[in-house]
Design a protein around this motif. Structure first.
Motif, PDB file in Angstrom:
ATOM      1  N   GLN A 296      42.160  54.428  40.774  1.00 59.75           N
ATOM      2  CA  GLN A 296      42.880  53.674  41.796  1.00 59.75           C
ATOM      3  C   GLN A 296      43.593  54.647  42.720  1.00 59.75           C
ATOM      4  N   MET A 297      43.758  54.241  43.967  1.00 60.89           N
ATOM      5  CA  MET A 297      44.512  55.055  44.926  1.00 60.89           C
ATOM      6  C   MET A 297      44.871  54.192  46.116  1.00 60.89           C
ATOM      7  N   ASP A 298      46.110  54.365  46.622  1.00 58.29           N
ATOM      8  CA  ASP A 298      46.549  53.585  47.767  1.00 58.29           C
ATOM      9  C   ASP A 298      46.454  54.399  49.044  1.00 58.29           C
ATOM     10  N   THR A 299      46.859  53.772  50.147  1.00 62.11           N
ATOM     11  CA  THR A 299      46.772  54.422  51.458  1.00 62.11           C
ATOM     12  C   THR A 299      47.516  55.741  51.478  1.00 62.11           C
ATOM     13  N   PHE A 300      48.701  55.768  50.865  1.00 64.29           N
ATOM     14  CA  PHE A 300      49.505  57.000  50.863  1.00 64.29           C
ATOM     15  C   PHE A 300      48.779  58.116  50.120  1.00 64.29           C
ATOM     16  N   GLY A 301      48.235  57.782  48.941  1.00 59.43           N
ATOM     17  CA  GLY A 301      47.524  58.787  48.174  1.00 59.43           C
ATOM     18  C   GLY A 301      46.284  59.291  48.886  1.00 59.43           C
ATOM     19  N   LEU A 302      45.540  58.374  49.505  1.00 66.97           N
ATOM     20  CA  LEU A 302      44.360  58.773  50.253  1.00 66.97           C
ATOM     21  C   LEU A 302      44.725  59.666  51.431  1.00 66.97           C
ATOM     22  N   ASN A 303      45.864  59.361  52.042  1.00 66.08           N
ATOM     23  CA  ASN A 303      46.296  60.134  53.205  1.00 66.08           C
ATOM     24  C   ASN A 303      46.638  61.574  52.828  1.00 66.08           C
ATOM     25  N   LEU A 304      46.996  61.816  51.564  1.00 71.85           N
ATOM     26  CA  LEU A 304      47.271  63.180  51.113  1.00 71.85           C
ATOM     27  C   LEU A 304      45.981  63.983  50.952  1.00 71.85           C
ATOM     28  N   ILE A 305      44.875  63.284  50.781  1.00 72.88           N
ATOM     29  CA  ILE A 305      43.588  63.941  50.561  1.00 72.88           C
ATOM     30  C   ILE A 305      42.752  63.972  51.831  1.00 72.88           C
ATOM     31  N   PHE A 306      42.753  62.852  52.538  1.00 64.94           N
ATOM     32  CA  PHE A 306      41.899  62.704  53.712  1.00 64.94           C
ATOM     33  C   PHE A 306      42.659  63.072  54.987  1.00 64.94           C
ATOM     34  N   PRO A 307      41.940  63.363  56.064  1.00 61.12           N
ATOM     35  CA  PRO A 307      42.606  63.809  57.295  1.00 61.12           C
ATOM     36  C   PRO A 307      43.209  62.691  58.129  1.00 61.12           C
ATOM     37  N   SER A 308      43.110  61.432  57.693  1.00 60.53           N
ATOM     38  CA  SER A 308      43.640  60.344  58.495  1.00 60.53           C
ATOM     39  C   SER A 308      44.053  59.194  57.589  1.00 60.53           C
ATOM     40  N   LYS A 309      45.043  58.417  58.037  1.00 59.58           N
ATOM     41  CA  LYS A 309      45.446  57.223  57.299  1.00 59.58           C
ATOM     42  C   LYS A 309      44.295  56.230  57.262  1.00 59.58           C
ATOM     43  N   ILE A 310      44.094  55.606  56.101  1.00 66.64           N
ATOM     44  CA  ILE A 310      42.994  54.659  55.922  1.00 66.64           C
ATOM     45  C   ILE A 310      43.564  53.304  55.536  1.00 66.64           C
ATOM     46  N   TYR A 311      43.126  52.266  56.244  1.00 63.07           N
ATOM     47  CA  TYR A 311      43.494  50.895  55.901  1.00 63.07           C
ATOM     48  C   TYR A 311      42.200  50.142  55.654  1.00 63.07           C
ATOM     49  N   ALA A 312      41.843  50.024  54.377  1.00 62.72           N
ATOM     50  CA  ALA A 312      40.560  49.427  54.002  1.00 62.72           C
ATOM     51  C   ALA A 312      40.662  47.909  53.992  1.00 62.72           C
ATOM     52  N   VAL A 313      39.633  47.244  54.504  1.00 64.84           N
ATOM     53  CA  VAL A 313      39.600  45.783  54.538  1.00 64.84           C
ATOM     54  C   VAL A 313      38.415  45.246  53.747  1.00 64.84           C
ATOM     55  N   ALA A 314      37.234  45.766  53.991  1.00 65.15           N
ATOM     56  CA  ALA A 314      36.029  45.297  53.299  1.00 65.15           C
ATOM     57  C   ALA A 314      35.438  46.422  52.473  1.00 65.15           C
ATOM     58  N   VAL A 315      34.738  46.068  51.401  1.00 62.33           N
ATOM     59  CA  VAL A 315      34.158  47.067  50.510  1.00 62.33           C
ATOM     60  C   VAL A 315      32.779  46.602  50.071  1.00 62.33           C
ATOM     61  N   ALA A 316      31.885  47.565  49.843  1.00 63.66           N
ATOM     62  CA  ALA A 316      30.545  47.283  49.344  1.00 63.66           C
ATOM     63  C   ALA A 316      30.062  48.503  48.571  1.00 63.66           C
TER      64      ALA A 316
END
Length: 383
Positions: A296-316
């Motif tokens: 599991q990981m939230d937007t804040f955690g992803l933002n520490l790894i990735f170069p941009s803030k991510i707000y996910a809506v749909a998944v496949a």
């Protein structure tokens, strides 16, 4: 290249007056609560002259003039573009040159304003390739053939037998039934492709939202209000519900959900509440087929790894079992890797989208993205 893409998309101009957005003054981009964007000058004009409120020029919903807010993604896009224009620098920089495979090419676009109204969900029939789209039009479900022709429409509100009040998401079972979550009466409903109502499950749900099918032809449903995940087992052809089982609880506002057809893993997107404006975030949870939490990981955690803030809506899940999400913050589609390697960062589509809210794969591995910004379905050939 980035500047040319932005110009082609018209991302940096108001769709009412067609003037370019600006960082300040009357050209500053403003959000309406329905998700549509226009400049401050047009918002003031539409809500002025003694009018009690502001009617969205795209979906015709009425809002109070004070309900608009700054469109932060577009403002950040303007800042990143600078005088020359361009896409969000972080996502563009992490494109194919950053290690991701070359992105798929847009093959076909369906719908558009008038044909689709505020679409909320899309699903593909695994056998026929037909696409079912849930939207807010008079007939709530539209079925498109593989060539893009509208083959069927059904689900008109108030129509006995196939009534749909407010569809939130749609899935297609292996035996060719269209399953819809209806937020209007808090139910899950199943239809055949001709629009005949086969089954309606109204008991036990607080607010059913996202859904997907399992390799065993069961349906997994998120209940956003109850914070739960359900699995429905039914004989859809006979309209008989066999079992409705809660398989996960204590989730936080779960919405988007996807089931991997290879491993049976389940990905759920939670929407987290935060104090203060513009602080909302999402969290991705990955479960194994037997509902053990893998990652599991939230937007804040992803933002520490990735170069941009991510707000996910749909998944496949794609055919290889990679987790694919739509990111409305950067108007992009991203690959986050397989469950055992989650998270990685591989942009798949980083231009051509304005508000991607739905995602699915067709039997031929074409990627289908539902774009709520321009009310369209966009089909991309495999890379």
């Amino acid at each position: 290249m980035a500047a040319a893409a932005a110009e082609e998309l018209g991302l940096l101009e108001c769709k009412v007056c067609f003037e370019p957005y600006g960082l300040s003054g009357r050209r500053r981009p403003r959000n309406l609560p329905c998700g549509h964007v226009l400049c401050l000058g047009c918002a003031a004009a539409l809500g002025g002259a003694g009018r009690r409120g502001l009617e969205c020029p795209f979906c015709r919903r009425a809002w109070g003039s004070a309900e608009t807010s700054d469109c932060l993604p577009l403002l950040q896009l303007l800042e990143a573009a600078g005088p020359a224009g361009g896409l969000p620098a972080a996502v563009a920089a992490a494109g194919p040159a950053g290690g991701a495979p070359a992105g798929p090419a847009l093959r076909l676009a369906l719908g558009g304003w008038g044909a689709l109204v505020n679409p909320t969900g899309v699903a593909a029939c695994p056998r026929s390739g037909r696409l079912a789209v849930a939207h807010d039009g008079k007939k709530r479900i539209k079925v498109f053939g593989a060539s893009g022709t509208c083959m069927q429409q059904f689900g008109e509100r108030g129509d006995a037998g196939n009534d749909l009040k407010y569809p939130l998401d749609v899935a297609v079972t292996l035996d060719g039934h269209v399953v819809v979550t209806d937020g209007g009466d808090r139910s899950v409903k199943a239809f055949d492709f001709e629009g005949r109502g086969m089954l309606a499950v109204r008991e036990g749900f607080c607010l059913p939202w996202g859904l997907d099918t399992t390799p065993e032809n069961e349906v997994v449903v998120t209940d956003s209000e109850a914070g739960a995940l359900y699995r429905l087992t039914a004989d859809f052809g006979k309209g008989k519900l066999k079992e409705s089982q809660m398989i996960q609880s204590k989730l936080t506002c779960p919405r988007g959900v996807a089931v991997c057809q290879v491993s049976g893993a389940i990905a759920v997107i939670e929407h987290l509440k935060a104090k203060g404006p513009n602080n909302s975030s999402t969290r991705m949870k990955i479960f194994s087929a037997d509902m053990k939490l893998i990652a599991q990981m939230d937007t804040f955690g992803l933002n520490l790894i990735f170069p941009s803030k991510i707000y996910a809506v749909a998944v496949a899940f794609d055919k290889e079992g990679h987790i694919i999400v739509t990111d409305v913050y950067n108007q992009a589609v991203l690959c986050l890797g397989k469950p055992e390697e989650f998270p990685v960062f591989k942009p798949i589509i980083n231009h051509g989208l304005s508000y991607p809210v739905g995602l699915t794969y067709m039997a031929n591995n074409s990627l289908v993205v539902l774009d709520g910004g321009d009310h369209s379905v966009k089909i991309y050939s495999s890379a």
